[in-house]
Motif scaffolding. Structure first.
Motif, PDB file in Angstrom:
ATOM      1  N   LEU A 138       1.982  10.948  12.254  1.00  0.00           N
ATOM      2  CA  LEU A 138       0.887  11.133  11.305  1.00  0.00           C
ATOM      3  C   LEU A 138      -0.462  11.194  12.017  1.00  0.00           C
ATOM      4  N   SER A 195      -1.679   0.400   4.398  1.00  0.00           N
ATOM      5  CA  SER A 195      -0.716   1.486   4.255  1.00  0.00           C
ATOM      6  C   SER A 195      -0.548   2.260   5.548  1.00  0.00           C
ATOM      7  N   LEU A 253      -0.826   5.349   5.760  1.00  0.00           N
ATOM      8  CA  LEU A 253      -1.883   6.353   5.806  1.00  0.00           C
ATOM      9  C   LEU A 253      -3.164   5.766   6.415  1.00  0.00           C
ATOM     10  N   ASP A 295       6.691   5.398   0.982  1.00  0.00           N
ATOM     11  CA  ASP A 295       5.838   6.578   1.006  1.00  0.00           C
ATOM     12  C   ASP A 295       4.646   6.299   1.919  1.00  0.00           C
ATOM     13  N   LEU A 296       3.687   7.193   1.907  1.00  0.00           N
ATOM     14  CA  LEU A 296       2.535   7.045   2.800  1.00  0.00           C
ATOM     15  C   LEU A 296       1.711   5.814   2.475  1.00  0.00           C
TER      16      LEU A 296
END
Lengths: 307, 285
Positions: A103, A165, A167, A254-255
């Protein structure tokens, strides 16, 4: 023998003076006499040797100790698919590390390459912006990872409401590795000879086509070395991730799920102090992983210099 | 159509170039906006000069002077350990080392640079801390001494790499001239080459200071982390960086803001060191 060869192959019959190296070979007795007359020199000579041996010994001891103590504890438990507080499996953390790395690369690599392209290919000589961008990149490089962690927590986790997170963590480390990718790409682009560009323009290609079809492909090894180095930094990063990605030792859904990478996992194990054996084993895995990545980067980098 | 694409991509490249400026700006804005109000509430002198850090007291006290001192102590200690060994090793690599040893020692130094800081910390925790406790003394949870030794090892590669290239950049004629005047190899290296490479070496040391002051995960495992002014090299110490990591997990309200303000102090310190570095670098060029 060597010297003769050099002269023979030199067709212009001139001896290249720069290639001849003076060799003041001293016998042991001469050296001994010299040091007897200059005791300070002897002390300095010994000190330099001691320092070099100390450095070497530190490296060997540090890496050797971790390997010797840790390898016996590497077993199937450490690699079980599910993490429990008993087996301290590092597999979820490993998966998280790979996701986090991917990412952050997706974010930082295009940005870094594009900004390097702007600096090298588009900005005109004496452009004020170039020096501002360089100063900014240098500043970013000097900022310690805990400050990145604080910023990531304040900006991504709280201001943008992403919470702890995957992200938020990957954006934080992406900013951290951005200057590294930018600088290595810049150097790689600068080392592409101008004749390539001129040839491409001469054949009627536009600027953009020249950059993507001619300049970038020739700069790939240099860029790759930088990217691999950046991967090494992400894998080894802890302080920037604790308060951005959190410490949940499970696979992310999830992200937006909180995750712990291998380095954070390692920190938690050593900080708790309950699972020393597993901590040793994790240290081995982390150490070997990062050293392999760095070694790969230097191999790629050496390929360029050989060309 | 092609023209159109060229223009768009030019703008895209330009925007990408602006991202690093934006990142620096955002980091400054968010840190200062969240940290400075706390400094104002606590009082700037009480915050930086206060010698008690007791967030759970009534009334709470937020003095980070012990942490500022702690950061300075462990950084100074790291320099005492790292600079002599690093500098001499750089001298060895550049001026004494036979080729076959160079091929081993140089990659070894690079290995040292690649080890993640949490692995350093773990090594310090399982080797250095018990060793110091058993052989020298202290309470066994880490001290200025253990943190200094570990940080000294961690800044070695920085100092070695930068100093070595500074030493190599000195023209050969300096060396030859000094030997021709009858000086020994060692005298030449230490009295002629090193002074000529001074600013490059200084840049390496400043870079090392930056790394030592900003290091977190290694220090937290070996420094003991007591938020008090240390009275000997064997007492535990807490640095600015570790203060943040230790308490951020559960802090709230003013306590939390005070931790962010600690980050601001650290950030300003680092900016000062960066400025110093660019001055030194400019002089060496």
């Amino acid at each position: 023998m060597m010297a003769e060869n050099v002269i023979e192959t030199n067709k212009s019959n001139e001896i290249d003076v720069d290639k001849i190296k003076a060799r003041n070979v001293q016998t042991f007795a001469q050296k001994f006499k010299q040091y007897k007359n200059h005791p300070t020199s002897l002390i300095l000579y010994l000190l330099v040797w001691v320092a070099a041996i100390a450095t070497m010994a530190t490296v060997v001891f540090l890496i050797g100790y971790i390997l010797v103590m840790g390898i016996p504890y590497i077993n199937a438990d450490i690699f079980s698919l599910k993490y429990t507080s008993d087996n301290c499996s590092l597999v979820p953390a490993l998966v998280n590390t790979i996701l986090m790395t991917l990412l952050s690369l997706i974010i930082a690599v295009p940005l870094g390459i594009f900004s390097a392209i702007y600096l090298v290919e588009y900005a005109k000589r004496g452009n004020k912006l170039v020096s501002v961008v360089r100063t900014a990149a240098e500043t970013l490089q000097g900022i310690p990872s805990i400050v990145y962690g604080l910023f990531g927590m304040l900006f991504f986790v709280e201001a943008l409401h992403w919470g702890y997170s995957l992200l938020a963590g990957s954006f934080t480390v992406a900013i951290m590795i951005l200057p590294l990718i930018m600088r290595t790409t810049e150097e790689a682009l600068l080392s592409v000879p101008d004749s390539y560009r001129e040839g491409s323009f001469g054949l009627g290609a536009g600027k953009l086509r020249t950059v993507f079809k001619i300049v970038l492909p020739s700069a790939v090894p240099g860029i790759l070395a930088g990217v691999i180095l950046a991967i090494g930094r992400v894998v080894g990063e802890t302080a920037a991730l604790i308060y951005t990605a959190g410490a949940v030792a499970d696979y992310p859904k999830d992200l937006m799920s909180s995750t712990r990478t291998l380095a954070v996992h390692m920190y938690n194990l050593s900080n708790e102090g309950l699972h020393t054996n597993q901590a040793y084993a994790t240290a081995v895995v982390l150490l070997v992983l990062v050293l392999l990545i760095n070694w790969l980067s230097s191999v790629v980098a050496k390929k360029i210099t050989k060309k | 159509m092609v023209k159109y694409k060229e223009q768009i991509m030019k703008v895209v490249f330009f925007i990408a170039a602006l991202v690093s400026i934006a990142a620096v700006a955002l980091i400054c804005i968010f840190l200062f906006a969240n940290g400075v109000p706390a400094m104002a509430k606590i009082g700037i002198f009480n915050f930086i000069g206060g010698s008690t850090w007791a967030p759970s007291n009534e009334p709470a006290e937020y003095g980070i002077f012990p942490m500022i001192l702690g950061s300075i102590y462990v950084t100074a200690g790291a320099l005492v350990v790292g600079v002599p060994i690093g500098l001499l090793t750089a001298v060895y690599l550049a001026k004494f080392c036979p080729k076959h040893i160079y091929k081993v020692l140089k990659p070894a130094v690079e290995l040292l640079a690649g080890i993640p800081s949490v692995v350093y910390g773990f090594f310090g925790l399982v080797v250095l801390v018990p060793f110091i406790r058993d052989n020298i003394g202290g309470n066994g949870t880490g001290s200025i001494l253990t943190a200094s030794i570990l940080l000294g090892i961690m800044i070695l590669p920085t100092i070695i790499t930068v100093s070595e290239s500074a030493i190599r950049a000195v023209p050969d004629s300096y060396y030859e001239g000094s030997l021709g005047l009858g000086a020994t190899h060692e005298r030449t290296v230490f009295r002629v080459i090193l002074p000529a490479a001074k600013s490059g070496i200084l840049a390496g040391i400043v870079l090392g200071i930056g790394r030592a002051i900003g290091e977190t995960m290694a220090v937290i495992l070996v420094a003991g982390n007591q938020a008090i002014i240390p009275n000997s090299v064997l007492s535990g110490v807490r640095t600015l960086t570790t203060n943040i990591v230790m308490e951020m997990g559960y802090a709230s309200g003013l306590h939390r803001e005070a931790l962010i303000a600690t980050g601001v102090v650290l950030f300003v310190l680092i900016l000062l060191i960066n400025a110093l570095l660019s001055v030194v670098k400019r002089r060496s060029e």
